[in-house]
Design a protein around this motif. Structure first.
Motif, PDB file in Angstrom:
ATOM      1  N   ARG A   1      -8.706  -9.740  -2.155  1.00 20.87           N
ATOM      2  CA  ARG A   1      -7.918  -8.554  -2.467  1.00 20.87           C
ATOM      3  C   ARG A   1      -6.924  -8.846  -3.590  1.00 20.87           C
ATOM      4  NH1 ARG A   1      -8.331  -8.161   3.241  1.00 20.87           N
ATOM      5  NH2 ARG A   1      -6.241  -9.021   3.620  1.00 20.87           N
TER       6      ARG A   1
ATOM      7  N   TYR B   1       0.862  -1.190   0.000  1.00 18.96           N
ATOM      8  CA  TYR B   1       0.000   0.000   0.000  1.00 18.96           C
ATOM      9  C   TYR B   1       0.897   1.239   0.000  1.00 18.96           C
ATOM     10  CZ  TYR B   1      -3.917  -3.096   1.026  1.00 18.96           C
ATOM     11  OH  TYR B   1      -4.877  -4.069   0.960  1.00 18.96           O
TER      12      TYR B   1
ATOM     13  N   ARG C   1      -8.803  -8.819  -6.854  1.00 24.97           N
ATOM     14  CA  ARG C   1      -9.104  -7.453  -7.287  1.00 24.97           C
ATOM     15  C   ARG C   1      -7.885  -6.821  -7.966  1.00 24.97           C
ATOM     16  NH1 ARG C   1     -13.117  -3.966  -5.795  1.00 24.97           N
ATOM     17  NH2 ARG C   1     -11.602  -2.255  -5.797  1.00 24.97           N
ATOM     18  N   ARG C   2      -6.742  -6.982  -7.373  1.00 30.94           N
ATOM     19  CA  ARG C   2      -5.543  -6.382  -7.946  1.00 30.94           C
ATOM     20  C   ARG C   2      -5.148  -7.060  -9.255  1.00 30.94           C
ATOM     21  NH1 ARG C   2      -4.218  -5.977  -2.292  1.00 30.94           N
ATOM     22  NH2 ARG C   2      -3.097  -7.952  -2.330  1.00 30.94           N
TER      23      ARG C   2
ATOM     24  N   MET D   1     -13.192  -6.905  -0.200  1.00 34.41           N
ATOM     25  CA  MET D   1     -11.814  -6.942   0.300  1.00 34.41           C
ATOM     26  C   MET D   1     -11.725  -7.669   1.636  1.00 34.41           C
ATOM     27  SD  MET D   1     -10.666  -3.002  -0.413  1.00 34.41           S
ATOM     28  CE  MET D   1     -11.374  -2.067  -1.760  1.00 34.41           C
TER      29      MET D   1
ATOM     30  N   THR E   1      -7.051  -1.747  -4.045  1.00 36.93           N
ATOM     31  CA  THR E   1      -7.538  -1.994  -2.682  1.00 36.93           C
ATOM     32  C   THR E   1      -7.031  -0.848  -1.813  1.00 36.93           C
ATOM     33  OG1 THR E   1      -5.608  -3.364  -2.168  1.00 36.93           O
ATOM     34  CG2 THR E   1      -7.597  -4.497  -2.937  1.00 36.93           C
TER      35      THR E   1
ATOM     36  N   ARG F   1      -7.095   1.109   2.371  1.00 38.06           N
ATOM     37  CA  ARG F   1      -7.260   0.989   3.817  1.00 38.06           C
ATOM     38  C   ARG F   1      -7.193   2.392   4.419  1.00 38.06           C
ATOM     39  NH1 ARG F   1      -8.745  -3.199   7.440  1.00 38.06           N
ATOM     40  NH2 ARG F   1      -7.988  -2.621   9.500  1.00 38.06           N
TER      41      ARG F   1
ATOM     42  N   TRP G   1     -14.144  -4.202   3.667  1.00 41.92           N
ATOM     43  CA  TRP G   1     -13.319  -5.094   4.489  1.00 41.92           C
ATOM     44  C   TRP G   1     -14.168  -5.943   5.437  1.00 41.92           C
ATOM     45  CZ3 TRP G   1      -7.851  -5.498   4.874  1.00 41.92           C
ATOM     46  CH2 TRP G   1      -7.148  -4.681   3.975  1.00 41.92           C
TER      47      TRP G   1
END
Length: 359
Positions: free
Chosen positions: A147, A50, A150-151, A141, A157, A159, A135
């Protein structure tokens, strides 16, 4: 006094009701959660990909929150009209200006009120619900495998880590994804009468570093290796602030009692170092300790009309080593002696209102 008692009673009634609704991503004004937990969470997810960050701040959050929107959120959980009337009376209490005139409050929560932090958290929980919703169990997620999928499809994603009205959104994706999230968050904040502080809100890559809660967080290479880590340093602003306080207390023309000054310096530096001692700051603390020592030494020389030779005679041992600077039995606090330890990420922190389930 009666008003504060009423506010305290309201807080005791409302806090257990709303505490369970707050997500583990919000830390400010909450029991068992502190700024170091927010920093540890950024460190945890920053090391896991992230790397794009929306470093955000809300413009005058305590002054601009909409009363109607806030009361609507309170009504969703509290049905007792007497409690709702007290909350509304608290919000509409008004303020007394410096000129002695009374002004109504149409927005915001009273600064310094016992209930204000809880009201602000209730208002800002819209961010937690919107950004942390995926989440939750069953969300897009909610598991590591979802997750990853998704990527793999090119979807980001994210947070959120929030402390009071300061928050950072960590994104595993691209800069464009952060810009899209920024627009979404602005719309969510608008429902509560809030908006971004344009001067303090920016999109940044973690390799460039950003400041959050007095810390400077940066993704960088470890010296002498090819390994990259998320490092937490002390930001420049808290260091400048500490130095300004030390300069004010050790002004050469000051005629204050040395013992009183050393006690006050110790209070300031002990509290400051306890907050920042989990950062990568051993060298910073050593430099600051040297700065404080020189300031106090020069002030002592001026105060007592000593030459440098007189000062050395006063504060050196027979073997030539320096004694700790002291006055009337009070010793100068040594910042360099503060132990620097890493703050461990605690994950989901249970609230004090939820009892553990029996095995």
């Amino acid at each position: 006094m009666a008003d504060r008692v009423v506010q305290a009673a309201l807080k005791l009634v409302l806090e257990p009701i709303f505490e369970a609704d707050f997500e583990p991503v919000s830390y400010g004004f909450r029991p068992r959660r502190r700024a170091q937990d927010a920093i540890a969470e950024i460190h945890y997810y920053g090391t896991r990909g992230y790397r794009w960050v929306l470093d955000a701040d809300i413009e005058a959050a305590f002054d601009c929150v909409s009363h109607s929107a806030l009361l609507e959120r309170v009504r969703a959980r509290v049905k007792d009209k007497r409690v709702l009337a007290l909350v509304k009376a608290f919000l509409k209490a008004g303020i007394m200006t410096e000129l002695g005139t009374f002004e109504d409050t149409h927005t915001g929560t009273p600064q310094g009120g016992i209930l204000s932090p809880l009201m602000a958290n209730i208002a800002l929980s819209v961010l937690d619900e919107h950004l942390h919703g995926p989440w939750r169990p069953g969300g897009t997620m909610s598991t590591s495998s979802r997750r990853v999928r998704r990527r793999a499809k090119g979807l980001p994603t994210w947070r959120i880590v929030r402390y009071a009205d300061d928050f950072a959104v960590l994104v595993h994706g691209h800069e464009d994804d952060v810009q899209v999230l920024r627009e979404e968050i602005a719309e969510v904040l608008a429902t509560m009468g809030l908006a971004f502080s344009e001067a303090k809100t920016r999109v940044v890559n973690m390799s460039d570093g950003f400041d959050f809660l007095g810390f400077h967080i940066q993704w960088r290479r470890k010296m002498g290796t090819n390994q990259w880590h998320v490092y937490t340093f002390i930001a420049d602003r808290p260091i400048r602030s500490l130095k300004a306080k030390i300069r004010a207390l050790t002004n050469r023309t000051s005629q204050r009692d040395p013992k009183t000054v050393l006690i006050r310096l110790g209070q300031i530096m002990r509290g400051w170092s306890n907050y920042f001692r989990h950062a990568v700051c051993k060298h910073t603390l050593a430099r600051l300790a040297h700065f404080v020592w020189l300031r106090v030494a020069r002030w002592f020389c001026t105060l007592h009309h000593w030459t440098w030779k007189d000062f050395r005679r006063q504060f050196t041992r027979p073997d030539g080593r320096w004694k700790p600077l002291s006055a009337d039995g009070t010793t100068l606090f040594d910042l360099a002696a503060v132990p620097v330890t890493r703050y461990r990420y605690r994950g989901a922190i249970p609230t004090r209102w939820v009892l553990p389930q029996p095995a």
